[in-house]
Scaffold this active site. Sequence first.
Site: not given
Ligand code: NAD
Length: 480
Positions: A248, A173, A282
């Site tokens: 991550e 997804k 990130c």
């Molecule tokens: P998010 O957690 O809102 O969403 C990430 C994904 O998870 C999306 O596809 C979303 O639809 C899905 N999701 C949301 N709720 C869920 C649930 N209950 N169960 C399963 N899936 C669910 O994050 P975002 O706003 O899309 O991205 C930003 C965040 O990602 C920031 O905190 C950033 O630091 C982090 N990030 C981390 C890395 C890393 O490698 N550590 C890399 C890029 C981004």
Amino acid sequence: MLHLQNFVNGTFQAPTSGAYLPNINPATGEVYSQIPDSDERDVQAAVEAAQAAFPAWAALSAEKRGRFLIKLSELIDRDLERLAEAETTDNGKPLSLSRTVDIPRASSNLYFFGTGVQHFASEAHHMEGVAVNYTVRKPLGVVACISPWNLPLYLFTWKIAPALAAGNCVVAKPSEITPYTAHLLAELCVEAGLPAGVLNIVHGTGPKVGAAMCEHPEVKAISFTGGTQTGKTIARATAPMFKKLSLELGGKNATVIFADCDFEKTVATAVQAAFANQGQICLCGSRILVERSLYARFKAAFLEKVENLTVGDPLEAGSNMGALVSAAHLQKVQQYIALAQEEGGTLLTGGERVHLQGRCANGYFLQPTVFENLPHTCRTNTEEIFGPVVTLMPFDTEEEALTYANHTQYGLAASVWTQDLTRAHRVAHALQAGIVWVNTWLLRDLRTPFGGTKQSGVGREGGWEALRFFTEPQNVCVKL
Ligand code: NAD
């Protein structure tokens, strides 16, 4: 209007609900496509397709599986321009970035694991004269890959590639905020002849689609990149099922600058680390710690460069920064700017929304923003903002720099800037971060372990770490 479709069992399918969600171009504020508002029924169909495809996929040799991934990487290279434009339209990032970083890296991810898996071997442990143990690494079965919006195709492929290479079938997804390039990847999977059901892509929201994937009993492992709060939700939901998790999560990374650094290189890279992708990586260095004797000089040079950054239409070559990903995210970042002021921070530059003319008049643009005079303990300096907002902090000693740098619940990345070799290693080792760069930032070798400590995640991606995550080791002990 373009309606994206789910990709299940090798075919494009409308969501069972028949409902769609609007997909907005953040540079214009306009709805430009519709994405499936899928639910657990679509996830169920995708898991069934993946289960059915698994035995034949797992039985293929690593070379044959690898060749499919290499083919996909070649198709991405061929379609670089189209994919880069799609990424920029979906995400708001400068086209130059999509073209030189996001899409080439997506291709590299597939190529890297497509070739790497052919060298993946397991261990043997010889008990002299008694027995030999050898380890068999088996694919897990059906696994879920869930990715965020900031580096859409880049992070989507970073998960899918090792999962498939290791012999798993995937239910994936992309973020509902940036689904477009995942849809285009599905088209390339058809062209590459990837067997039906090996990769299934279900679009929709996290609480519906993501949660259904994580909770599905036949999904054996979840590779997730996203926010720390979502990571906690997933960990809570899956713990009783003992699923393998790779999480991550967020970061609040420090750029630690000593007075003996290579000044020009340090300033230029600190700007890049702060504001690349509008600060929505990130790994961005959002807390810039500078040794006090260099502080005034650094501040002046840094601000000069920041004020020269062009916030503009992401399709224009001269734009260094594009739009933030959504209206909601823009609002969140603006709230942090207000918070920094409430906390007593001095605004050195930026802080305001940018109103462009023409097609981008309603886009979500924000000035690069720099604060100083904030304690290292305040919310601005400890919470992830994930936007173009950074703070400058002077420090007097190495110990103080480390105290500041480590004073956060996150532990993803950091960079250290000094010409003193011994100090560079000493500070790198004392930083609580999974990734430390010395005199550089974002230089990536895909073989290295990638991930964070503390609340930045669990597990590591990259190289053998990823292939080990996506396999179950079995030890066979043979008596001699
Ligand atoms: P998010 O957690 O809102 O969403 C990430 C994904 O998870 C999306 O596809 C979303 O639809 C899905 N999701 C949301 N709720 C869920 C649930 N209950 N169960 C399963 N899936 C669910 O994050 P975002 O706003 O899309 O991205 C930003 C965040 O990602 C920031 O905190 C950033 O630091 C982090 N990030 C981390 C890395 C890393 O490698 N550590 C890399 C890029 C981004």
